[in-house]
Design a protein around this motif. Structure first.
Motif, short mmCIF file in Angstrom:
data_model
loop_
_atom_site.label_atom_id
_atom_site.label_comp_id
_atom_site.label_asym_id
_atom_site.label_seq_id
_atom_site.Cartn_x
_atom_site.Cartn_y
_atom_site.Cartn_z
N VAL A 62 0.80 -1.22 0.00
CA VAL A 62 0.00 0.00 0.00
C VAL A 62 0.84 1.28 0.00
CG1 VAL A 62 -1.72 1.30 1.32
CG2 VAL A 62 -1.90 -1.17 1.12
N ASN A 63 1.95 1.27 0.70
CA ASN A 63 2.70 2.51 0.91
C ASN A 63 3.19 3.20 -0.36
OD1 ASN A 63 3.61 4.37 2.98
ND2 ASN A 63 5.65 3.88 2.21
N PRO A 64 3.58 2.51 -1.41
CA PRO A 64 4.02 3.25 -2.60
C PRO A 64 2.96 4.21 -3.15
CG PRO A 64 4.71 0.98 -2.77
CD PRO A 64 3.81 1.07 -1.56
N ARG A 65 1.69 3.89 -2.95
CA ARG A 65 0.62 4.76 -3.44
C ARG A 65 0.27 5.88 -2.47
NH1 ARG A 65 -1.70 -0.21 -4.11
NH2 ARG A 65 -3.43 0.32 -2.73
N VAL A 106 4.16 5.59 5.31
CA VAL A 106 5.23 5.03 6.14
C VAL A 106 6.55 5.63 5.69
CG1 VAL A 106 6.38 2.92 6.90
CG2 VAL A 106 3.92 2.91 6.45
N VAL A 107 7.18 6.38 6.59
CA VAL A 107 8.42 7.06 6.23
C VAL A 107 9.65 6.23 6.55
CG1 VAL A 107 7.39 9.34 6.41
CG2 VAL A 107 8.52 8.36 8.41
N ILE A 128 6.98 -1.59 13.94
CA ILE A 128 7.70 -2.06 12.76
C ILE A 128 8.17 -0.89 11.89
CG2 ILE A 128 6.52 -4.27 12.75
CD1 ILE A 128 4.88 -3.17 10.33
N GLY A 129 7.85 0.31 12.30
CA GLY A 129 8.28 1.48 11.54
C GLY A 129 7.62 2.72 12.08
N ARG A 130 7.81 3.82 11.32
CA ARG A 130 7.18 5.08 11.73
C ARG A 130 6.40 5.67 10.57
NH1 ARG A 130 11.11 9.78 10.89
NH2 ARG A 130 12.76 8.71 9.79
N SER A 131 5.32 6.30 10.93
CA SER A 131 4.43 6.87 9.91
C SER A 131 4.57 8.39 9.86
CB SER A 131 2.98 6.47 10.19
OG SER A 131 2.55 7.00 11.42
N THR A 142 4.62 17.38 3.89
CA THR A 142 5.82 18.01 4.41
C THR A 142 6.92 18.09 3.37
OG1 THR A 142 6.84 15.96 5.18
CG2 THR A 142 5.30 17.02 6.69
N ASP A 143 7.83 19.03 3.56
CA ASP A 143 9.01 19.12 2.70
C ASP A 143 9.92 17.92 2.91
OD1 ASP A 143 8.21 21.51 1.59
OD2 ASP A 143 9.36 22.75 3.00
N LEU A 144 9.91 17.37 4.11
CA LEU A 144 10.80 16.25 4.43
C LEU A 144 10.39 14.96 3.74
CD1 LEU A 144 13.25 15.34 6.08
CD2 LEU A 144 11.72 14.90 7.99
N PHE A 145 9.11 14.63 3.75
CA PHE A 145 8.65 13.34 3.20
C PHE A 145 7.66 13.45 2.06
CE2 PHE A 145 9.63 12.32 7.73
CZ PHE A 145 10.78 11.58 7.48
N GLY A 146 7.15 14.61 1.78
CA GLY A 146 6.15 14.75 0.73
C GLY A 146 4.75 14.54 1.27
N ALA A 147 3.80 14.47 0.36
CA ALA A 147 2.39 14.34 0.74
C ALA A 147 2.01 12.90 1.03
CB ALA A 147 1.51 14.89 -0.38
N THR A 148 1.18 12.72 2.04
CA THR A 148 0.57 11.42 2.33
C THR A 148 -0.84 11.46 1.78
OG1 THR A 148 1.90 11.15 4.31
CG2 THR A 148 -0.08 9.82 4.16
N ARG A 149 -1.19 10.45 1.02
CA ARG A 149 -2.50 10.40 0.35
C ARG A 149 -3.49 9.55 1.14
NH1 ARG A 149 -2.97 14.46 -1.52
NH2 ARG A 149 -1.06 15.24 -2.34
#
Length: 166
Positions: free
Chosen positions: A59-62, A66-67, A133-136, A149-156
């Protein structure tokens, strides 16, 4: 699990084998669902963990939620067997500190910061048996209503990719 707990269980059709993680059934899922399903189907911790990783990878590529996904070999926390969420995999929001892991608060100003100790929320969740298992993603410094965010981009939004998750 403690006596008296009533678990809301929604049947998943082979959720650990599915590549279509987001569907009508999972729309109403909560953190108890993977643990409940594992208990009822006699799945081991590794099978549940593998399912969580595959769900994120599918799912995450779309949606870009998950950063950071931790390497399975780095998951070293002790999980009390009698805890309410024993071994349930989850993600940690990027505003909650976890010892030895990056916590960047969704901000370029926080880039590379590694926490020395667990924050209150993370400590309580670990005590309850949650396995991170990770961070979102989070909005910058958790100040804004959208996660762009500038750091990770948009979350859809997983239900409508044209929208932000808020």
């Amino acid at each position: 699990m403690p006596a008296g707990w009533r678990l809301r269980w929604i049947p998943w059709k082979s959720w650990w084998r599915s590549t279509s993680y987001l569907n009508e059934t999972t729309r109403h899922a909560d953190i108890l669902l993977p643990g409940t399903f594992a208990l009822e189907h006699d799945l081991g911790d590794e099978e549940v963990l593998d399912a969580a990783y595959r769900a994120v990878e599918a799912v995450n590529p779309r949606i870009n939620a998950v950063v950071e996904l931790y390497e399975p070999s780095t998951l070293t926390c002790e999980i009390p067997a009698d805890s309410p969420f024993a071994g349930v995999p989850s993600l940690r929001k990027d505003i909650h500190s976890e010892a030895g892991r990056r916590t960047e608060y969704g901000s370029r100003a926080g880039r590379g910061f590694v926490a020395r100790e667990d924050g209150h929320v993370v400590a309580r969740m670990k005590d309850a048996g949650v396995r991170f298992i990770g961070r979102s993603a989070t909005s910058e410094l958790a100040l804004y209503t959208t996660t762009e965010t500038d750091l990770f981009g948009a979350t859809r939004n997983p239900w409508d990719l044209r929208k932000s998750v808020g």
